[in-house]
Scaffold this motif. Structure first.
Motif: not given
Length: 195
Positions: A41-42, A141, A172
């Protein structure tokens, strides 16, 4: 006979549906395909020039994401050298790749320290650091394990996960590269994502 045809139709239905779905093309990878994994994820951290940077800013490039620290005696410099060699092997495609070194030791790895370390491997590589809380959240994360180990006579090292990730141009997560993956294999997998 009708039952057999009906059964065959039901058995082939998943294949027909798969043929109609917009799946990603199959990649020929040396590393592990992790597309669709529920990790990543960012995130936003501070780069080695003191600027705030988000991972999403690098969309449009293939991103190699490596977690390490500047005082690391072996794993980190070895991996960074392999990525430097891989990027060099890509030739004129090298500009489409961004290597990010995320520090897991924010106490020592200030932007200034990263500025003296990360560009040494390749001037285009970016070092990232942040507060202890920011780094901890990103480690969670990406399922990065890191443990501080006290050294005799003072100081500490950090035992940590040694692999790296490749993200495609859409941001991605696609590939996990184990520690020790040679530069030719890294270049091959990056090339697959550049297609």
């Amino acid at each position: 006979m009708r039952k057999l045809i009906k059964l065959a139709g039901w058995l082939l239905l998943p294949l027909w549906l798969a043929a109609c779905s917009p799946e990603e093309p199959k990649l020929d990878l040396k590393g592990t395909d992790v597309a669709g994994a529920s990790i990543g994820g960012d995130f936003t951290l501070t780069d080695h020039q003191g600027q705030r940077r988000s991972l999403s800013q690098y969309q449009g490039k293939v991103v190699a994401l490596f977690f390490g620290y500047t005082h690391c005696p072996d794993v980190c410099p070895t991996t960074m050298l392999e990525y430097a060699a891989a990027v060099k092997q890509l030739g004129d495609k090298a500009g489409e790749v961004q290597v990010l070194f995320v520090s897991i030791d924010p106490e020592r790895d200030t932007p200034q320290v990263l500025a003296g370390y990360v560009p040494h491997f390749n001037r285009s590589f970016v070092g990232l650091t942040g507060t202890a809380g920011e780094v901890e959240q990103i480690k969670n994360q990406y399922k990065i394990v890191a443990q501080r180990v006290s050294q005799p006579g003072g100081g500490y090292s950090v035992d940590h996960s040694a692999g790296s990730y490749l993200l495609d141009k859409k941001g991605r997560l696609r590939v996990f590269e184990a520690y020790g993956t040679p530069s030719a294999s890294l270049a091959h997998d990056i090339g697959q994502l550049l297609r």
